[in-house]
Design an enzyme around this catalytic site. Structure first.
Site, PDB file in Angstrom:
ATOM      1  N   LYS A   1       0.843  -1.205   0.000  1.00  0.00           N
ATOM      2  CA  LYS A   1       0.000   0.000   0.000  1.00  0.00           C
ATOM      3  C   LYS A   1       0.877   1.254   0.000  1.00  0.00           C
ATOM      4  O   LYS A   1       0.601   2.224  -0.699  1.00  0.00           O
ATOM      5  CB  LYS A   1      -0.948  -0.019   1.202  1.00  0.00           C
ATOM      6  CG  LYS A   1      -2.085  -1.019   1.006  1.00  0.00           C
ATOM      7  CD  LYS A   1      -2.835  -1.353   2.279  1.00  0.00           C
ATOM      8  CE  LYS A   1      -3.855  -2.455   2.007  1.00  0.00           C
ATOM      9  NZ  LYS A   1      -4.559  -2.914   3.214  1.00  0.00           N
TER      10      LYS A   1
ATOM     11  N   GLN B   1      -4.990  -1.571   9.232  1.00  0.00           N
ATOM     12  CA  GLN B   1      -4.824  -2.913   8.657  1.00  0.00           C
ATOM     13  C   GLN B   1      -5.493  -3.962   9.543  1.00  0.00           C
ATOM     14  O   GLN B   1      -5.213  -4.051  10.729  1.00  0.00           O
ATOM     15  CB  GLN B   1      -3.328  -3.207   8.476  1.00  0.00           C
ATOM     16  CG  GLN B   1      -3.018  -4.507   7.770  1.00  0.00           C
ATOM     17  CD  GLN B   1      -3.516  -4.558   6.333  1.00  0.00           C
ATOM     18  OE1 GLN B   1      -3.439  -3.588   5.596  1.00  0.00           O
ATOM     19  NE2 GLN B   1      -4.037  -5.703   5.939  1.00  0.00           N
TER      20      GLN B   1
ATOM     21  N   ASP C   1     -11.102   2.490   3.108  1.00  0.00           N
ATOM     22  CA  ASP C   1     -11.371   1.056   2.960  1.00  0.00           C
ATOM     23  C   ASP C   1     -12.839   0.801   2.614  1.00  0.00           C
ATOM     24  O   ASP C   1     -13.195  -0.279   2.150  1.00  0.00           O
ATOM     25  CB  ASP C   1     -11.034   0.312   4.261  1.00  0.00           C
ATOM     26  CG  ASP C   1      -9.658  -0.344   4.206  1.00  0.00           C
ATOM     27  OD1 ASP C   1      -9.224  -0.710   3.106  1.00  0.00           O
ATOM     28  OD2 ASP C   1      -9.029  -0.507   5.274  1.00  0.00           O
TER      29      ASP C   1
END
Length: 279
Positions: A52, A96, A119
């Protein structure tokens, strides 16, 4: 021979388009930054986080890294998220998953400001998807839509079967296919005759988390098969939820594992980050 849907190539196209967009936004004095939080040192999570950060660097947005020890308390993590919510220099916040067992994943997702939830997991963004309003869409399902569209696969009017009903893939996937005017069926562990249901699909999207579960007898001749799963086999090779060798001769189009859906998740995360900048 089935058409091979190349996620590496398509994700690269998307990242190149985003790179140009970031350049334009910077020209207007708009900067972007993504805050990436990782609690503990789960090896798979570390790989995802690294990828990422690399993608951010490639498209030209700053990433800020917060690597917290495993024994960080939930309160400490929530305090950090609140701080980042208030920071005008941060457009996107990503925590995460999975987090350590002593933390409440849902509470963490709810604490991230919806307008920074790149997200697409916050209930406000999920709700926006349900009613067709603007919000961030979960990256993997959004990536699948791009794979289909950019591979010239017609979605409108097609029978789509989604196998799996998780909040991260199955449910948003079904909603996105509905938004694209497909007729959608969601199957899961309690579905009575899974083979018969899958066999009706023009587009079969599989996200069950079981290696090579879907074999040729689940697939209609000429169907498009999208494999969201990824597993490491005993020989060290990667495979998906679909038995590629068996299904590929029957399918009209299919995603490989690796190199199919995987790269698209990060491309669409970058897309959400750029959207957050533009907003």
């Amino acid at each position: 021979m089935a058409q091979l849907i190349d996620g590496k190539k398509i994700s690269q196209e998307i990242k190149d388009e985003l790179k140009e967009k970031v350049k334009e936004l910077k020209g207007q004095g708009i900067e972007g930054a993504l805050a990436v939080i990782q609690v503990g040192s789960d090896p798979a999570s570390s790989v995802y986080v690294r990828n990422k950060k690399r993608a951010c660097e490639y498209i030209g947005i700053r990433s800020e890294s917060y690597e917290l020890p495993e024994d960080t308390t939930e309160k400490e993590l929530l305090t950090l998220i609140e701080k980042l919510n208030k920071d005008p220099k941060i457009n996107g916040i990503l925590c995460q998953l999975p987090v350590p067992a002593h933390m409440d994943e849902n509470k963490i997702i709810r604490t991230i400001a919806p307008e920074k939830d790149v997200d697409g997991f916050h209930t406000q963004n999920v709700g926006a998807l349900v009613v067709g309003q603007q919000g961030f869409v979960s990256c993997t399902p959004a990536g699948v839509i791009q794979l289909l569209k950019r591979s010239g696969i017609e979605i409108a009017g097609k029978n789509c079967v989604v196998v799996g009903r998780s909040n991260i893939v199955g449910k948003p996937m079904a909603l996105l296919m509905l938004r694209e005017n497909a007729t959608v069926t969601i199957c899961h562990s309690r579905t009575a005759d899974l083979k018969a249901m899958c066999k009706q699909a023009d587009i079969l999207i599989v996200a069950v988390g079981k290696p090579k579960m879907i074999t040729a007898e689940y697939v209609k001749e000429g169907a498009t098969v999208i494999d969201v799963g990824i597993h490491r086999q005993e020989d060290g090779k990667l495979c998906g939820d679909v038995d590629f060798e068996q299904v590929e001769p029957v399918a009209g189009a299919i995603t490989p594992v690796p190199g199919g859906v995987g790269p698209m998740t990060i491309a669409m995360l970058m897309n959400n980050c750029v959207e957050a900048m533009a907003r």
